[in-house]
Design a protein around this motif. Sequence first.
Motif, mmCIF file in Angstrom:
data_model
loop_
_atom_site.group_PDB
_atom_site.id
_atom_site.type_symbol
_atom_site.label_atom_id
_atom_site.label_comp_id
_atom_site.label_asym_id
_atom_site.label_seq_id
_atom_site.Cartn_x
_atom_site.Cartn_y
_atom_site.Cartn_z
ATOM 1 N N ASN A 1 0.811 -1.219 0.000
ATOM 2 C CA ASN A 1 0.000 0.000 0.000
ATOM 3 C C ASN A 1 0.839 1.262 0.000
ATOM 4 O O ASN A 1 0.325 2.361 -0.234
ATOM 5 N N PHE A 2 2.137 1.121 0.256
ATOM 6 C CA PHE A 2 3.037 2.266 0.125
ATOM 7 C C PHE A 2 2.960 2.842 -1.284
ATOM 8 O O PHE A 2 3.140 4.045 -1.491
ATOM 9 N N MET A 3 2.657 1.969 -2.254
ATOM 10 C CA MET A 3 2.533 2.401 -3.641
ATOM 11 C C MET A 3 1.301 3.284 -3.849
ATOM 12 O O MET A 3 1.231 4.045 -4.831
ATOM 13 N N GLU A 4 0.314 3.173 -2.971
ATOM 14 C CA GLU A 4 -0.940 3.891 -3.156
ATOM 15 C C GLU A 4 -0.916 5.312 -2.594
ATOM 16 O O GLU A 4 -1.887 6.048 -2.746
ATOM 17 N N VAL A 5 0.176 5.688 -1.949
ATOM 18 C CA VAL A 5 0.222 7.000 -1.300
ATOM 19 C C VAL A 5 -0.071 8.135 -2.279
ATOM 20 O O VAL A 5 -0.954 8.957 -2.040
ATOM 21 N N PRO A 6 0.662 8.232 -3.399
ATOM 22 C CA PRO A 6 0.345 9.330 -4.331
ATOM 23 C C PRO A 6 -1.056 9.210 -4.912
ATOM 24 O O PRO A 6 -1.702 10.230 -5.192
ATOM 25 N N GLN A 7 -1.542 7.980 -5.097
ATOM 26 C CA GLN A 7 -2.884 7.782 -5.632
ATOM 27 C C GLN A 7 -3.940 8.287 -4.656
ATOM 28 O O GLN A 7 -4.904 8.959 -5.048
ATOM 29 N N ARG A 8 -3.763 7.999 -3.394
ATOM 30 C CA ARG A 8 -4.734 8.439 -2.395
ATOM 31 C C ARG A 8 -4.746 9.959 -2.267
ATOM 32 O O ARG A 8 -5.795 10.593 -2.110
ATOM 33 N N SER A 9 -3.548 10.554 -2.317
ATOM 34 C CA SER A 9 -3.474 12.012 -2.285
ATOM 35 C C SER A 9 -4.162 12.614 -3.505
ATOM 36 O O SER A 9 -4.890 13.602 -3.410
ATOM 37 N N MET A 10 -3.950 11.998 -4.656
ATOM 38 C CA MET A 10 -4.561 12.476 -5.880
ATOM 39 C C MET A 10 -6.080 12.357 -5.838
ATOM 40 O O MET A 10 -6.811 13.255 -6.274
ATOM 41 N N TYR A 11 -6.592 11.237 -5.334
ATOM 42 C CA TYR A 11 -8.038 11.046 -5.243
ATOM 43 C C TYR A 11 -8.686 12.130 -4.390
ATOM 44 O O TYR A 11 -9.741 12.666 -4.735
ATOM 45 N N ALA A 12 -8.056 12.435 -3.261
ATOM 46 C CA ALA A 12 -8.616 13.437 -2.359
ATOM 47 C C ALA A 12 -8.719 14.802 -3.033
ATOM 48 O O ALA A 12 -9.670 15.548 -2.814
ATOM 49 N N ILE A 13 -7.753 15.119 -3.880
ATOM 50 C CA ILE A 13 -7.713 16.439 -4.497
ATOM 51 C C ILE A 13 -8.542 16.491 -5.777
ATOM 52 O O ILE A 13 -9.222 17.477 -6.051
ATOM 53 N N THR A 14 -8.514 15.423 -6.591
ATOM 54 C CA THR A 14 -9.200 15.459 -7.881
ATOM 55 C C THR A 14 -10.707 15.264 -7.758
ATOM 56 O O THR A 14 -11.442 15.703 -8.648
ATOM 57 N N THR A 15 -11.182 14.617 -6.701
ATOM 58 C CA THR A 15 -12.620 14.352 -6.593
ATOM 59 C C THR A 15 -13.454 15.628 -6.677
ATOM 60 O O THR A 15 -14.372 15.709 -7.506
ATOM 61 N N PRO A 16 -13.201 16.657 -5.848
ATOM 62 C CA PRO A 16 -14.003 17.884 -5.985
ATOM 63 C C PRO A 16 -13.753 18.614 -7.303
ATOM 64 O O PRO A 16 -14.664 19.244 -7.845
ATOM 65 N N ILE A 17 -12.529 18.534 -7.834
ATOM 66 C CA ILE A 17 -12.233 19.208 -9.103
ATOM 67 C C ILE A 17 -12.981 18.538 -10.245
ATOM 68 O O ILE A 17 -13.552 19.207 -11.125
ATOM 69 N N LEU A 18 -13.005 17.204 -10.260
ATOM 70 C CA LEU A 18 -13.745 16.480 -11.289
ATOM 71 C C LEU A 18 -15.244 16.732 -11.175
ATOM 72 O O LEU A 18 -15.941 16.871 -12.187
#
Length: 514
Positions: free
Chosen positions: A288-305
């Motif tokens: 799950n260390f690999m998912e760190v940038p993905q999780r950060s991205m999801y949090a930020i892109t969700t409201p933008i999308l």
Amino acid sequence: MHIFPDIATFVIFAGLQHKYMGIVRKQSLYSSISIYIGFAFGAFNLLVLMPHIFNKEQIGLTRVLIDIATLLATVASLGAVPVINKFFPFYQDYLTPKKNDLPKITIFVSALGYLLFLLFAWIFHDLIVRKFSGNSKLLIDYFYALYPLTLCILVYNMLEGFAWGLHKTIASNFWKEAGLRIVSTVILVIFGVAQLNFKLYIDLFSVPYAMAAVALLIVIWKTGELKIVGGFSSVTRRLGKRMVTFSSYVFTSHVFTLLRKMNDVLIITSVKGLAQAGLFSYATFVVNFMEVPQRSMYAITTPILATAWKNKDMAKIAELYTKSSITLSIVGMGIFGAIWLSTNNLVLFLGHGWEDISSVVFVLGIARMVDLVTGVNNQIIQTSNYWRFDFVCSILLVVLSITLNYFFVQRWDITGAAYADLITVTIFNLIRYCFIWFRFGVQPFSWKTLWVLLIGAAAILIVRQLPFMLNIYVDTIIRSGLYVLIFGASVIMANLSEDVNIMWNNLKAKVIRK
């Protein structure tokens, strides 16, 4: 691997030229730092403290409790959290905080969901006992811990939805990723030093989650953007039916998605026991260390999308899709290589009985790469008007996942669960990729994506030829560092990502100025 927070946070959206640029850069930077701090404390807790304080079965119980409570909290929300993610921009645009009734509605719905959870837990208690009493009696003994833990996670998930909408992802990610684990570290150190009993630890197991929820509530309340108001607003009356339909579909989709991700641990617990479930959870944590940038991205892109869909801005959506894919491919491959090259040292560190973790980490790592290279496909579909498609896919794939896990675990133990996850994730993302391509005419891949994967694989093969050096700590540092150097330099020289090269040039400029 310490350089990846900088890469992950800077390049995720470094090339976007939108009004969100300042928000995204700042939030992605601090959010990813919080996540990596959390992983550092989590690794210390799982790999150093817990093996010296608890046995394998007790460790397995703590992992299983978190997984079950996370699933139950999602069920208990009754779709309130995805409604916040999707419709909060509408409430912000058309209502003042004093007239915004979305907090009141979602709190009521979630409270009702939690009461239903308590009712069903009481009704089906005997069935749960029969299912797990054979191989996992410890879970039955401490089943009561799920009640406060589920409530705390439910409350936090609700608050996190509003925090994302208010662009308070720095605070939400800090408490979810770092704050929780820091508090857990303090509790574990106290238990280790004072040699307190395991029952007391489980009694206090939900305390970190409660503290995180309270802290985030204070942060949100200070903004003055959320109020508990009476009556129903014009936005609710206009969008009410659409919100109910949306929440029912996406809520069910989220439940099935979580069930797909967590049924492996539940099946392992039922079939093989808590000790094996704990070993699998350790492998999952490492990967799950690999998912760190993905999780950060999801949090930020969700409201933008969500805002982009509201404004029908397909250019912005396509740009986010493409940039998320190449960025996550590069960062994911960099982290995967550094992890995989260190798995033998991880087994030596943990000791006898942990040998299977190496193969599980490899297979799960491949599965995570499949998920990363496809970018934010999940968020694109769920924030669009085609979220019903995600609902149908989730149902079909959770059935596939449960079926594969049940038979694979019985035949190949926890390695079988890893292969089941790889097959399910691959099919899931392939379906999403095809749907977005055919429906919206956009897809995120290019030859550069293939080159990222080939360069990463070649760098792994080169570094694996090195002999063992001195001890596990020195060997891990040298292998990981050399891999990152080879892979990173190759990516930059090949100019596979404009954003990565911009980041590299900016870093060089800063060093030269100093």
